[in-house]
Design a protein around this motif. Structure first.
Motif, PDB file in Angstrom:
ATOM      1  N   PHE A 192       2.135   0.435   0.695  1.00  0.00           N
ATOM      2  CA  PHE A 192       0.890   1.132   0.987  1.00  0.00           C
ATOM      3  C   PHE A 192       0.334   1.747  -0.293  1.00  0.00           C
ATOM      4  O   PHE A 192       1.036   2.472  -1.001  1.00  0.00           O
ATOM      5  CB  PHE A 192       1.124   2.216   2.031  1.00  0.00           C
ATOM      6  CG  PHE A 192      -0.107   2.995   2.396  1.00  0.00           C
ATOM      7  CD1 PHE A 192      -1.185   2.367   2.999  1.00  0.00           C
ATOM      8  CD2 PHE A 192      -0.196   4.355   2.124  1.00  0.00           C
ATOM      9  CE1 PHE A 192      -2.330   3.076   3.330  1.00  0.00           C
ATOM     10  CE2 PHE A 192      -1.332   5.072   2.454  1.00  0.00           C
ATOM     11  CZ  PHE A 192      -2.398   4.436   3.062  1.00  0.00           C
ATOM     12  N   THR A 249      -7.366  -4.937   1.775  1.00  0.00           N
ATOM     13  CA  THR A 249      -8.023  -3.774   2.357  1.00  0.00           C
ATOM     14  C   THR A 249      -8.422  -4.110   3.780  1.00  0.00           C
ATOM     15  O   THR A 249      -9.093  -5.124   4.011  1.00  0.00           O
ATOM     16  CB  THR A 249      -9.267  -3.375   1.552  1.00  0.00           C
ATOM     17  OG1 THR A 249      -8.888  -3.083   0.200  1.00  0.00           O
ATOM     18  CG2 THR A 249      -9.926  -2.136   2.145  1.00  0.00           C
ATOM     19  N   ARG A 276       2.030  -0.779   9.718  1.00  0.00           N
ATOM     20  CA  ARG A 276       1.540  -2.122   9.393  1.00  0.00           C
ATOM     21  C   ARG A 276       0.892  -2.732  10.628  1.00  0.00           C
ATOM     22  O   ARG A 276       1.472  -2.720  11.706  1.00  0.00           O
ATOM     23  CB  ARG A 276       2.695  -2.995   8.903  1.00  0.00           C
ATOM     24  CG  ARG A 276       3.187  -2.612   7.507  1.00  0.00           C
ATOM     25  CD  ARG A 276       4.447  -3.367   7.139  1.00  0.00           C
ATOM     26  NE  ARG A 276       4.799  -3.167   5.752  1.00  0.00           N
ATOM     27  CZ  ARG A 276       5.391  -2.075   5.281  1.00  0.00           C
ATOM     28  NH1 ARG A 276       5.707  -1.099   6.115  1.00  0.00           N
ATOM     29  NH2 ARG A 276       5.671  -1.952   3.994  1.00  0.00           N
ATOM     30  N   ASP A 297      -7.592   1.041   4.801  1.00  0.00           N
ATOM     31  CA  ASP A 297      -6.249   1.158   4.228  1.00  0.00           C
ATOM     32  C   ASP A 297      -6.018   0.004   3.258  1.00  0.00           C
ATOM     33  O   ASP A 297      -6.402  -1.134   3.521  1.00  0.00           O
ATOM     34  CB  ASP A 297      -5.185   1.112   5.322  1.00  0.00           C
ATOM     35  CG  ASP A 297      -5.278   2.307   6.255  1.00  0.00           C
ATOM     36  OD1 ASP A 297      -5.577   3.407   5.763  1.00  0.00           O
ATOM     37  OD2 ASP A 297      -5.062   2.123   7.468  1.00  0.00           O
ATOM     38  N   LYS A 298      -5.356   0.303   2.128  1.00  0.00           N
ATOM     39  CA  LYS A 298      -5.073  -0.689   1.104  1.00  0.00           C
ATOM     40  C   LYS A 298      -3.563  -0.923   1.005  1.00  0.00           C
ATOM     41  O   LYS A 298      -2.792   0.032   0.965  1.00  0.00           O
ATOM     42  CB  LYS A 298      -5.626  -0.241  -0.255  1.00  0.00           C
ATOM     43  CG  LYS A 298      -7.155  -0.158  -0.299  1.00  0.00           C
ATOM     44  CD  LYS A 298      -7.626   0.314  -1.661  1.00  0.00           C
ATOM     45  CE  LYS A 298      -9.144   0.330  -1.743  1.00  0.00           C
ATOM     46  NZ  LYS A 298      -9.731  -1.037  -1.733  1.00  0.00           N
ATOM     47  N   TRP A 299      -3.174  -2.207   0.962  1.00  0.00           N
ATOM     48  CA  TRP A 299      -1.772  -2.599   0.871  1.00  0.00           C
ATOM     49  C   TRP A 299      -1.602  -3.593  -0.269  1.00  0.00           C
ATOM     50  O   TRP A 299      -2.409  -4.517  -0.421  1.00  0.00           O
ATOM     51  CB  TRP A 299      -1.301  -3.250   2.163  1.00  0.00           C
ATOM     52  CG  TRP A 299      -1.342  -2.364   3.372  1.00  0.00           C
ATOM     53  CD1 TRP A 299      -2.412  -2.106   4.175  1.00  0.00           C
ATOM     54  CD2 TRP A 299      -0.260  -1.605   3.900  1.00  0.00           C
ATOM     55  NE1 TRP A 299      -2.061  -1.247   5.182  1.00  0.00           N
ATOM     56  CE2 TRP A 299      -0.738  -0.925   5.040  1.00  0.00           C
ATOM     57  CE3 TRP A 299       1.088  -1.451   3.535  1.00  0.00           C
ATOM     58  CZ2 TRP A 299       0.068  -0.095   5.809  1.00  0.00           C
ATOM     59  CZ3 TRP A 299       1.897  -0.628   4.295  1.00  0.00           C
ATOM     60  CH2 TRP A 299       1.390   0.039   5.409  1.00  0.00           C
ATOM     61  N   SER A 313      -5.674   5.191   1.188  1.00  0.00           N
ATOM     62  CA  SER A 313      -6.800   5.026   2.098  1.00  0.00           C
ATOM     63  C   SER A 313      -8.079   5.487   1.423  1.00  0.00           C
ATOM     64  O   SER A 313      -8.064   6.370   0.571  1.00  0.00           O
ATOM     65  CB  SER A 313      -6.579   5.834   3.383  1.00  0.00           C
ATOM     66  OG  SER A 313      -5.437   5.398   4.078  1.00  0.00           O
ATOM     67  N   CYS A 339      -7.911  -3.244  12.042  1.00  0.00           N
ATOM     68  CA  CYS A 339      -7.146  -4.122  11.163  1.00  0.00           C
ATOM     69  C   CYS A 339      -7.916  -5.385  10.802  1.00  0.00           C
ATOM     70  O   CYS A 339      -7.374  -6.485  10.764  1.00  0.00           O
ATOM     71  CB  CYS A 339      -5.795  -4.485  11.787  1.00  0.00           C
ATOM     72  SG  CYS A 339      -4.561  -5.075  10.577  1.00  0.00           S
ATOM     73  N   ASP A 389       1.568  10.160   6.057  1.00  0.00           N
ATOM     74  CA  ASP A 389       0.221   9.650   5.853  1.00  0.00           C
ATOM     75  C   ASP A 389       0.166   8.131   5.776  1.00  0.00           C
ATOM     76  O   ASP A 389      -0.914   7.562   5.730  1.00  0.00           O
ATOM     77  CB  ASP A 389      -0.367  10.237   4.564  1.00  0.00           C
ATOM     78  CG  ASP A 389      -0.662  11.727   4.692  1.00  0.00           C
ATOM     79  OD1 ASP A 389      -0.765  12.380   3.645  1.00  0.00           O
ATOM     80  OD2 ASP A 389      -0.765  12.216   5.831  1.00  0.00           O
ATOM     81  N   ILE A 390       1.325   7.482   5.704  1.00  0.00           N
ATOM     82  CA  ILE A 390       1.335   6.014   5.625  1.00  0.00           C
ATOM     83  C   ILE A 390       1.072   5.424   7.015  1.00  0.00           C
ATOM     84  O   ILE A 390       1.829   5.687   7.949  1.00  0.00           O
ATOM     85  CB  ILE A 390       2.678   5.499   5.088  1.00  0.00           C
ATOM     86  CG1 ILE A 390       2.902   6.003   3.658  1.00  0.00           C
ATOM     87  CG2 ILE A 390       2.716   3.978   5.132  1.00  0.00           C
ATOM     88  CD1 ILE A 390       4.218   5.589   3.057  1.00  0.00           C
ATOM     89  N   PRO A 391       0.007   4.642   7.184  1.00  0.00           N
ATOM     90  CA  PRO A 391      -0.274   4.060   8.498  1.00  0.00           C
ATOM     91  C   PRO A 391       0.713   2.945   8.816  1.00  0.00           C
ATOM     92  O   PRO A 391       1.311   2.361   7.909  1.00  0.00           O
ATOM     93  CB  PRO A 391      -1.695   3.512   8.326  1.00  0.00           C
ATOM     94  CG  PRO A 391      -1.779   3.193   6.867  1.00  0.00           C
ATOM     95  CD  PRO A 391      -0.969   4.252   6.165  1.00  0.00           C
ATOM     96  N   ARG A 402      -8.926   0.766   9.355  1.00  0.00           N
ATOM     97  CA  ARG A 402      -7.841   1.517   9.986  1.00  0.00           C
ATOM     98  C   ARG A 402      -7.785   1.285  11.499  1.00  0.00           C
ATOM     99  O   ARG A 402      -6.711   1.141  12.083  1.00  0.00           O
ATOM    100  CB  ARG A 402      -8.030   3.016   9.692  1.00  0.00           C
ATOM    101  CG  ARG A 402      -7.134   3.969  10.485  1.00  0.00           C
ATOM    102  CD  ARG A 402      -5.687   3.907  10.060  1.00  0.00           C
ATOM    103  NE  ARG A 402      -5.502   4.288   8.678  1.00  0.00           N
ATOM    104  CZ  ARG A 402      -5.334   5.564   8.253  1.00  0.00           C
ATOM    105  NH1 ARG A 402      -5.380   6.556   9.110  1.00  0.00           N
ATOM    106  NH2 ARG A 402      -5.138   5.808   6.973  1.00  0.00           N
TER     107      ARG A 402
END
Length: 206
Positions: free
Chosen positions: A106, A137, A21, A121-123, A109, A143, A17-19, A140
């Motif tokens: 990560f 944030t 980078r 997505d939040k990093w 989301s 970017c 599930d991790i998108p 998806r």
């Protein structure tokens, strides 16, 4: 054994599930709203501002036209130019942030607007100067920056800052936002340029 298999399955789903980078668009501009809180003991201050924000180099302009900030990452110099015709220049400590950092973690989301809405997505990553933890944030699909929140301690003082972005377009309507007048701006060869402290956005890793 069953517990081990179950944990392995959970880890596989989590990793899946991790998108990947992503890297931000190289040219875009929009509106940026900022809230910053610094506190020391019983004292605190709140700053809220909105900016016309342009990235291809890096320029911020106060909507009241009182000042603008230009960062030149080839010279690693920040210029602050006021409406009174004053200009100061200082060195910046970090490089431009073009992509989600390799050391970012990560967070998760979210979907804005409910079912069928925009997936974000939040990093989380560490900003070296000032030393804070920031959460970016991004959208998806493209970017694009949506927001960034940073918190930590700067010069022994608790620090919090939130930047939010809107009305994004993929062009610079007025390239003159990057112009640096000289004079009054000092020469980039001036050895007396000091290190900028807390004047730039967390955006771009500053």
């Amino acid at each position: 054994m069953r517990i081990f298999v179950a944990l392995a399955a959970i880890l596989m789903v989590t990793c899946a599930d991790i998108p990947p980078r992503c890297c931000f668009p190289k040219v875009w501009e929009g509106m940026m709203a900022t809230v910053q809180i610094d506190s020391s003991g019983m004292k605190s201050s709140l700053m809220s501002a909105s900016y016309d924000f342009s990235v291809d180099r890096f320029a911020l302009q106060d909507v009241d036209m009182k000042y603008r900030i230009v960062l030149d990452f080839t010279k690693i110099i920040q210029y602050v130019i006021t409406s009174e015709g004053l200009c100061t220049a200082s060195k910046v400590p970090n490089k431009e942030l073009n992509c989600i950092p390799a050391n970012a973690t990560f967070v998760g989301s979210v979907v804005y607007g409910g079912p069928g809405g925009m997936v974000l997505d939040k990093w989380s990553y560490k900003v070296h100067y000032p030393p804070v933890t920031a959460v970016i944030t991004v959208t998806r699909d493209t970017c694009v920056y949506v927001s960034e929140v940073g918190s930590g301690t700067f010069s022994g003082t608790p620090f919090y800052r939130s930047d939010e972005f809107s009305n994004i377009t993929y062009a610079i309507k007025d390239p003159s936002v990057f112009n640096v007048p000289s004079p009054p701006c000092p020469s980039d060869q001036d050895n007396n340029l000091v290190m900028a402290k807390g004047q730039t956005s967390l955006l771009m890793g500053l």
